[in-house]
Design a protein around this motif. Sequence first.
Motif, mmCIF file in Angstrom:
data_model
loop_
_atom_site.group_PDB
_atom_site.id
_atom_site.type_symbol
_atom_site.label_atom_id
_atom_site.label_comp_id
_atom_site.label_asym_id
_atom_site.label_seq_id
_atom_site.Cartn_x
_atom_site.Cartn_y
_atom_site.Cartn_z
ATOM 1 N N ARG A 111 2.086 -2.959 2.276
ATOM 2 C CA ARG A 111 3.388 -2.335 1.990
ATOM 3 C C ARG A 111 4.320 -3.372 1.347
ATOM 4 O O ARG A 111 5.036 -3.078 0.400
ATOM 5 N N LYS A 112 4.263 -4.610 1.853
ATOM 6 C CA LYS A 112 5.089 -5.677 1.255
ATOM 7 C C LYS A 112 4.650 -5.937 -0.188
ATOM 8 O O LYS A 112 5.470 -6.072 -1.092
ATOM 9 N N ASP A 113 3.328 -6.024 -0.403
ATOM 10 C CA ASP A 113 2.805 -6.281 -1.758
ATOM 11 C C ASP A 113 3.262 -5.193 -2.731
ATOM 12 O O ASP A 113 3.524 -5.459 -3.902
ATOM 13 N N ASN A 114 3.317 -3.957 -2.249
ATOM 14 C CA ASN A 114 3.629 -2.839 -3.142
ATOM 15 C C ASN A 114 5.126 -2.521 -3.193
ATOM 16 O O ASN A 114 5.547 -1.682 -3.991
ATOM 17 N N ALA A 115 5.922 -3.218 -2.370
ATOM 18 C CA ALA A 115 7.365 -2.935 -2.330
ATOM 19 C C ALA A 115 8.032 -3.223 -3.666
ATOM 20 O O ALA A 115 9.082 -2.660 -3.982
ATOM 21 N N ARG A 116 7.414 -4.097 -4.476
ATOM 22 C CA ARG A 116 8.025 -4.437 -5.779
ATOM 23 C C ARG A 116 8.152 -3.221 -6.692
ATOM 24 O O ARG A 116 8.934 -3.234 -7.628
ATOM 25 N N GLU A 123 11.064 2.327 1.466
ATOM 26 C CA GLU A 123 10.624 3.508 0.709
ATOM 27 C C GLU A 123 9.108 3.571 0.525
ATOM 28 O O GLU A 123 8.589 4.567 0.045
ATOM 29 N N VAL A 124 8.411 2.475 0.868
ATOM 30 C CA VAL A 124 6.948 2.479 0.684
ATOM 31 C C VAL A 124 6.330 3.301 1.815
ATOM 32 O O VAL A 124 6.524 2.968 2.990
ATOM 33 N N PRO A 125 5.609 4.368 1.488
ATOM 34 C CA PRO A 125 5.029 5.187 2.551
ATOM 35 C C PRO A 125 4.092 4.376 3.451
ATOM 36 O O PRO A 125 3.539 3.354 3.034
ATOM 37 N N HIS A 126 3.933 4.839 4.681
ATOM 38 C CA HIS A 126 3.018 4.180 5.614
ATOM 39 C C HIS A 126 1.612 4.737 5.500
ATOM 40 O O HIS A 126 0.652 4.086 5.897
ATOM 41 N N HIS A 127 1.506 5.954 4.973
ATOM 42 C CA HIS A 127 0.199 6.611 4.949
ATOM 43 C C HIS A 127 -0.223 6.939 3.523
ATOM 44 O O HIS A 127 0.630 7.158 2.651
ATOM 45 N N VAL A 128 -1.532 6.985 3.334
ATOM 46 C CA VAL A 128 -2.098 7.249 2.003
ATOM 47 C C VAL A 128 -3.359 8.097 2.163
ATOM 48 O O VAL A 128 -3.932 8.168 3.248
ATOM 49 N N LEU A 129 -3.765 8.711 1.070
ATOM 50 C CA LEU A 129 -5.117 9.282 0.991
ATOM 51 C C LEU A 129 -5.901 8.376 0.053
ATOM 52 O O LEU A 129 -5.388 7.991 -1.004
ATOM 53 N N THR A 130 -7.096 8.022 0.424
ATOM 54 C CA THR A 130 -7.894 7.151 -0.453
ATOM 55 C C THR A 130 -9.349 7.575 -0.471
ATOM 56 O O THR A 130 -9.883 8.008 0.561
ATOM 57 N N GLN A 131 -9.953 7.458 -1.642
ATOM 58 C CA GLN A 131 -11.403 7.582 -1.689
ATOM 59 C C GLN A 131 -11.968 6.593 -0.682
ATOM 60 O O GLN A 131 -11.471 5.470 -0.548
ATOM 61 N N GLY A 132 -13.018 6.989 0.003
ATOM 62 C CA GLY A 132 -13.625 6.092 0.982
ATOM 63 C C GLY A 132 -14.455 5.017 0.307
ATOM 64 O O GLY A 132 -14.708 5.063 -0.902
ATOM 65 N N VAL A 133 -14.887 4.050 1.114
ATOM 66 C CA VAL A 133 -15.737 2.989 0.579
ATOM 67 C C VAL A 133 -17.061 3.590 0.099
ATOM 68 O O VAL A 133 -17.574 3.244 -0.967
ATOM 69 N N GLY A 134 -17.580 4.530 0.902
ATOM 70 C CA GLY A 134 -18.834 5.195 0.517
ATOM 71 C C GLY A 134 -18.673 5.993 -0.766
ATOM 72 O O GLY A 134 -19.599 6.066 -1.587
#
Length: 260
Positions: free
Chosen positions: A162-167, A174-185
């Motif tokens: 979240r810190k890395d993406n705060a820029r 304002e940076v959301p805590h949750h995301v949807l992501t393609q899995g590693v598989g």
Amino acid sequence: MEVVILKDAREVGRAAAAAFAATLRRKPDAVLGLATGSSPLPVYDELARLHAEEGLDFSKASGFALDEYVGLPEDHPESYASVIRRDFASRVNIDQAKVHSPDGRAEDLEAACAAYEAAIEAAGGVDIQILGIGTDGHIGFNEPASSLASRTRIKTLLEQTRKDNARFFDSIDEVPHHVLTQGVGTIMQARHVVLVATGATKAEAVHGLVEGPVTAMCVASVLQFHPRATIIVDEAAASSLRLADYYRHVHDNKPAWQQY
Ligand SMILES: N[C@@H]1[C@@H](O)[C@H](O)[C@@H](COP(=O)(O)O)O[C@@H]1O
């Protein structure tokens, strides 16, 4: 795993874009795996140039983004759907209706994740996937300790991410805590994975990815199991690689018939 060490971000972008262009020329209806973040920007710049100046044709291609924040309006400038549109899709002749992102606004997020997996499968799977890497080794938003067999799902971000993406936002709040992501598989099923990393802040993650043990603590290290992974980094991101001279030697002496 092929490791390519180049001078700077521009050269990294050009090399990764060349791999995309080769896939598209061989298969005009290729399914492109798209990523956000600053690392893929030079790749998209070069693809836009190849489209404008050399007629690289995206008209039959489709695309799938890796991930999306939960809860941001679709038209929020930092939603990953907006970022992919702005940085890539709007600059080439891809049909925007065929550029997909997980639906982070869905009422039923689990169903949205399952639908995303089904859509990738229905499209025939990803032919070439561009990836960046987080400072903690994450790919997509698969944070440390992610299941290496995971499919598209809801994840909670690490504070560091979240810190890395705060820029990109007005403030970290304002940076959301949750995301949807393609899995590693899911990512591992892409036929060709091209990971780009630039700058000294990525050096440790790149070392873990290429030379570390395969571990969920550096999720990208799973790419050691991928049958076709191309890792393209600049000198700074390569600075912790123990075998950097060997990778340079392999690359410099690559037979003309061998592509990455
Ligand atoms: N979900 C994205 C990743 O896909 C990306 O690789 C990472 C690094 O971004 P950057 O390239 O800006 O360092 O940021 C985010 O976490």
